[in-house]
Design a protein around this motif. Structure first.
Motif, short mmCIF file in Angstrom:
data_model
loop_
_atom_site.label_atom_id
_atom_site.label_comp_id
_atom_site.label_asym_id
_atom_site.label_seq_id
_atom_site.Cartn_x
_atom_site.Cartn_y
_atom_site.Cartn_z
N ASN A 64 -1.02 7.19 7.95
CA ASN A 64 -0.54 6.01 8.69
C ASN A 64 0.69 5.38 8.06
O ASN A 64 1.60 4.93 8.76
CB ASN A 64 -1.65 4.96 8.78
N ARG A 65 0.71 5.32 6.73
CA ARG A 65 1.79 4.63 6.04
C ARG A 65 3.00 5.52 5.78
O ARG A 65 4.14 5.05 5.71
CB ARG A 65 1.30 4.07 4.69
N THR A 125 0.83 -1.21 0.00
CA THR A 125 0.00 0.00 0.00
C THR A 125 0.87 1.25 0.00
O THR A 125 0.61 2.20 -0.74
CB THR A 125 -0.93 0.01 1.23
N VAL A 128 -7.38 4.63 -1.53
CA VAL A 128 -7.23 4.45 -0.09
C VAL A 128 -7.78 5.68 0.62
O VAL A 128 -8.05 6.71 -0.01
CB VAL A 128 -5.74 4.26 0.32
N THR A 180 -5.03 6.61 5.65
CA THR A 180 -4.07 5.55 5.32
C THR A 180 -2.73 6.14 4.89
O THR A 180 -1.67 5.61 5.22
CB THR A 180 -4.63 4.65 4.20
#
Length: 206
Positions: free
Chosen positions: A55-56, A17, A48, A52
């Motif tokens: 977060n990533r 991702t 997404v 996200t």
């Protein structure tokens, strides 16, 4: 003996991702410029949630940095391999020039991002670090040539490395610049070889 554990399915999915987000941001920057980049646009393209991305990777600045970092690492792999090649100073410079050409042709997205980096302080700083890293190796090869007499003693190693890097980027950008007629790969290779011949001859003693 330390046991090496493989990434879990969740970790592999998270990494995939993250990679996809960076690649979508990379393509958007090339199409529309870094100024137009928003997390919302990238989230939509990568399918997404904006959270996200946070977060990533992090916020917008972190995303731009990640894009620059990806280009940085791709270029470094090509050029470090080239400069590890044994040979005379002029031979090392020729191998490095060929490596840079291959990088630009095989990784055009990364090359364009390094030639025209995102307008972000951290991203620009990372690209500047790469330029210093690679140019210092070119400068060292030129200095070695001056020391052994194969390169003109009147050449300034630092200025020569900087000017060769700038000229190389200018030539390679002809493949994609909007203000010029695009040069195809075959013609670009001939142009590059001609430039290399001129550059190498220009470094040698009269």
């Amino acid at each position: 003996m330390t046991k090496i554990t493989s990434p879990t399915r969740t970790q592999r999915k998270a990494q995939a991702t993250r990679t996809a987000i960076i690649e979508h941001a990379e393509r958007f920057i090339l199409e529309h410029g870094a100024m137009a980049l928003t997390l919302e646009i990238v989230a939509e393209r990568a399918d997404v949630a904006v959270q996200t991305i946070y977060n990533r990777i992090g916020g917008r600045s972190a995303l731009l940095m990640a894009v620059a970092e990806k280009a940085f690492e791709e270029n470094k792999a090509y050029m470090d391999a080239a400069y590890r090649t044994a040979g005379t100073p002029l031979e090392r410079l020729e191998v490095a020039a060929r490596g840079y050409f291959r990088f630009a042709m095989e990784r055009p997205t990364a090359f364009r991002l390094l030639a025209d980096p995102p307008n972000d302080l951290e991203a620009l700083s990372r690209v500047s670090e790469l330029v210093r890293h690679q140019n210092s190796k070119m400068e060292a090869a030129i200095a070695d040539g001056i020391a052994d007499g194969s390169i003109d003693a009147g050449v300034d190693a630092h200025l020569a490395a900087l000017s060769l890097w700038a000229a190389a980027n200018g030539i390679l950008s002809l493949a994609w610049r909007a203000d010029s007629t695009p040069v195809d790969t075959h013609a670009m290779e001939r142009l590059w070889m001609q430039w290399m011949t001129i550059a190498i001859k220009g470094l040698q003693p009269a």
